[in-house]
Write an enzyme that holds these catalytic residues in place. Structure first.
Site, PDB file in Angstrom:
ATOM      1  N   HIS A 289       8.901 -26.863  -1.410  1.00 34.61           N
ATOM      2  CA  HIS A 289       8.136 -27.747  -2.081  1.00 34.61           C
ATOM      3  C   HIS A 289       7.069 -27.446  -2.983  1.00 34.61           C
ATOM      4  O   HIS A 289       6.447 -28.121  -3.611  1.00 34.61           O
ATOM      5  CB  HIS A 289       7.601 -28.729  -1.159  1.00 34.61           C
ATOM      6  CG  HIS A 289       8.934 -29.587  -0.180  1.00 34.61           C
ATOM      7  ND1 HIS A 289       9.530 -30.470  -0.643  1.00 34.61           N
ATOM      8  CD2 HIS A 289       9.762 -28.970   0.665  1.00 34.61           C
ATOM      9  CE1 HIS A 289      10.580 -30.785   0.288  1.00 34.61           C
ATOM     10  NE2 HIS A 289      10.645 -29.692   1.049  1.00 34.61           N
TER      11      HIS A 289
ATOM     12  N   GLU B 263       0.740  -1.365  -0.147  1.00 35.21           N
ATOM     13  CA  GLU B 263       0.000  -0.034   0.031  1.00 35.21           C
ATOM     14  C   GLU B 263       1.005   1.091  -0.055  1.00 35.21           C
ATOM     15  O   GLU B 263       0.452   2.351  -0.347  1.00 35.21           O
ATOM     16  CB  GLU B 263      -1.185   0.139   1.056  1.00 35.21           C
ATOM     17  CG  GLU B 263      -2.060  -0.543   1.083  1.00 35.21           C
ATOM     18  CD  GLU B 263      -3.235  -0.246   2.012  1.00 35.21           C
ATOM     19  OE1 GLU B 263      -2.820   0.121   3.115  1.00 35.21           O
ATOM     20  OE2 GLU B 263      -4.299  -0.523   1.833  1.00 35.21           O
TER      21      GLU B 263
ATOM     22  N   LYS C 237     -14.189  -0.182  -3.532  1.00 36.85           N
ATOM     23  CA  LYS C 237     -15.339   0.356  -2.683  1.00 36.85           C
ATOM     24  C   LYS C 237     -16.347   0.869  -3.556  1.00 36.85           C
ATOM     25  O   LYS C 237     -17.512   0.748  -3.632  1.00 36.85           O
ATOM     26  CB  LYS C 237     -14.864   1.458  -1.643  1.00 36.85           C
ATOM     27  CG  LYS C 237     -13.928   0.485  -0.971  1.00 36.85           C
ATOM     28  CD  LYS C 237     -13.571   1.609   0.269  1.00 36.85           C
ATOM     29  CE  LYS C 237     -12.400   1.241   1.176  1.00 36.85           C
ATOM     30  NZ  LYS C 237     -11.999   2.310   2.070  1.00 36.85           N
TER      31      LYS C 237
HETATM   32  O1  PA5 Z   1      -3.702   1.175   6.003  1.00 36.76           O
HETATM   33  C1  PA5 Z   1      -4.595   1.662   5.794  1.00 36.76           C
HETATM   34  O2  PA5 Z   1      -5.066   2.684   5.948  1.00 36.76           O
HETATM   35  C2  PA5 Z   1      -5.828   0.880   5.517  1.00 36.76           C
HETATM   36  O3  PA5 Z   1      -5.226  -0.459   5.377  1.00 36.76           O
HETATM   37  C3  PA5 Z   1      -6.889   0.691   6.655  1.00 36.76           C
HETATM   38  O4  PA5 Z   1      -6.199   0.344   7.945  1.00 36.76           O
HETATM   39  C4  PA5 Z   1      -8.100  -0.086   6.348  1.00 36.76           C
HETATM   40  O5  PA5 Z   1      -8.611   0.363   5.027  1.00 36.76           O
HETATM   41  C5  PA5 Z   1      -9.013  -0.072   7.677  1.00 36.76           C
HETATM   42  O6  PA5 Z   1      -9.414   1.177   7.607  1.00 36.76           O
HETATM   43  P1  PA5 Z   1     -10.094   1.668   8.975  1.00 36.76           P
HETATM   44  O7  PA5 Z   1      -9.156   1.706  10.042  1.00 36.76           O
HETATM   45  O8  PA5 Z   1     -10.554   2.987   8.798  1.00 36.76           O
HETATM   46  O9  PA5 Z   1     -11.502   0.792   9.001  1.00 36.76           O
END
Ligand code: PA5
Length: 447
Positions: free
Chosen positions: A310, A289, A424
């Site tokens: 393996h 990310e 989303k």
């Molecule tokens: O790294 C990030 O920001 C995302 O992976 C969020 O942690 C994830 O989308 C969950 O978001 P939230 O804590 O707002 O529910």
């Protein structure tokens, strides 16, 4: 306490040591930009000095809440997704007995997770298990509006209210969310749940050392002080003021960045201790990310060795030569087990009799590293003295700092995730969420 060590000598056959050294001014500047909050995404670098800024009263508040919860429950369901899930999951898996679900240990609550998927069977099976147990809920969402955990919370909250009664359920639910905004904050205030705050300037995937990780881990009986202490030590060991050669985060960032430029587009995180499987899942989110944007970034993958030798071992040895490998090695296991002598020796294993399993594992590790390097896969080795809270705290902070430096070397903002929105939007349009009427009309035309 000993520190985590990094060895990049098996990169030199691919990138000369001198080239890595020549990058030191850039890694220093990147680390400095993180520390001074002057780089891209600088409103999300609160995690950089988080370990040294966690106060005694923060820790006490968490520990007191954890102590209260432990008296009341046999099982804790932690609801969250992405950065609101993977940090705690990684530590729980790394430090728990693998077979704890089969043992009838009642002194500490088991920790299970929900809201990290929308599988109907998963949640139904969890509901079935919860029927016969005293359980509590920690619901975690920074935005307070993420669909997956919100659905899981609605279902599990109802279950708890039916089982324990509405009043008692309120005492068994903890919400971890934004200080003032979001649906979860509004709900928590209305219901009077105990809450903890996720700081504004810490994004999900950098949040394991906030209440997001610390609250569930403390309820599960893990030593959160040692976790924080380990991270504190690593905060000092990765400061920009240190020369690159002495800064493990800068070394890691420099080596993998130059490998990436040389065509090694995929990094495999390998372990020889399968309890680290979810640590790799946490790492994949952190790096995937943070770096995968603007058509750039190393693709983070992971394997559990020797099991995956393996399966994936064939590809790593002889497939497309776009791979680099980073191995996490644990020097000392927590327990000992020797291979016994066998009079018949039908399996021809007597040459190993009297040896510890770990000695065999370490030779598998060394043999694999040499084979993969020979096969054109550069190797970075990270050694942890032991698998405990202190060294996991070191490891997680090390990866975070290196990730921030790596993102700046790549010239991306390592703290946003605009690409996560695309699915989303489509999902909301397909589910006909109010406010998405135009998107619904357009997506239906495409189908
Ligand atoms: O790294 C990030 O920001 C995302 O992976 C969020 O942690 C994830 O989308 C969950 O978001 P939230 O804590 O707002 O529910």
């Amino acid at each position: 306490m000993e520190n985590l060590k990094i060895d990049i000598s098996k990169v030199y056959g691919f990138i000369p040591a001198e080239e890595i050294q020549n990058l030191s001014e850039r890694t220093r500047k990147a680390a400095e930009a993180l520390e001074n909050k002057t780089g891209k995404g600088n409103d999300f670098v609160g995690w950089v000095n988080l370990p040294s800024s966690i106060s005694e009263s923060d820790l006490k508040d968490i520990e007191q809440t954890a102590f209260r919860m432990r008296q009341e429950i046999d099982l804790l369901v932690v609801i969250g997704i992405g950065g609101s899930y993977l940090g705690a999951k990684a530590v729980v898996e790394a430090l728990s007995n693998t077979f704890r679900y089969l043992q009838n240990i009642k002194d500490l609550p088991l920790i299970l997770f929900a809201g990290q998927n929308i599988g109907e069977d998963y949640l139904n099976e969890l509901l079935e298990v919860l029927q016969n147990l005293r359980f509590g809920i920690v619901v975690i969402s920074k935005s307070g509006t993420t669909t997956e955990p919100a659905i899981a919370f609605r279902i599990l909250k109802e279950k708890l209210e039916i089982k324990a009664g509405k009043k008692k359920a309120r005492e068994l639910i903890i919400a971890i969310t934004d200080d003032s905004q979001g649906a979860l904050r509004t709900l928590a205030t209305r219901e009077g749940y105990k809450t903890f705050v996720i700081p504004d300037d810490v994004g999900g995937r950098y949040s394991v050392l906030t209440p997001v990780g610390l609250v569930p881990l403390s309820i599960g009986g893990f030593d959160i002080r040692a976790l924080v202490e380990g991270a504190r030590a690593m905060e000092k060991l990765t400061l920009s003021a240190l020369p690159q050669a002495e800064n493990p985060a800068a070394l890691y960032a420099a080596a993998r960045y130059l490998l990436y430029l040389s065509g090694k587009k995929i990094e495999i995180l390998a372990n020889f201790e399968n309890k680290l499987h979810f640590l790799a899942e946490w790492w994949k989110q952190l790096y995937g990310e943070s770096e995968g944007k603007e058509s750039k970034g190393i693709f983070p993958a992971s394997v559990d060795f020797t099991a995956d030798l393996h399966s994936m071992g064939q590809y790593i040895q002889e497939g497309e030569r776009t791979l680099m490998e980073t191995v996490i090695s644990v020097r000392q296991p927590q327990t000992r087990l020797k291979i016994p002598e066998d009079q018949d020796n039908f399996d021809k294993l007597n040459y190993l009799a009297g040896k510890r399993l770990d000695a065999v594992n370490k030779m598998a590790e060394l043999g694999t590293m040499l084979a993969h390097v020979d096969g054109g896969v550069p190797n970075i080795r990270i050694e942890l003295p032991e698998l405990n809270e202190y060294h996991l705290g070191q490891l997680m902070y090390f990866f975070e700092k290196a990730c921030g430096i790596s993102g700046y070397l790549l010239d991306v903002n390592p703290f946003d995730q605009p690409g996560v929105e695309a699915y989303k939007m489509n999902m909301f349009a397909l589910l006909e969420k109010p406010g998405f009427e135009e998107e619904t009309r357009k997506i239906k035309e495409r189908l």
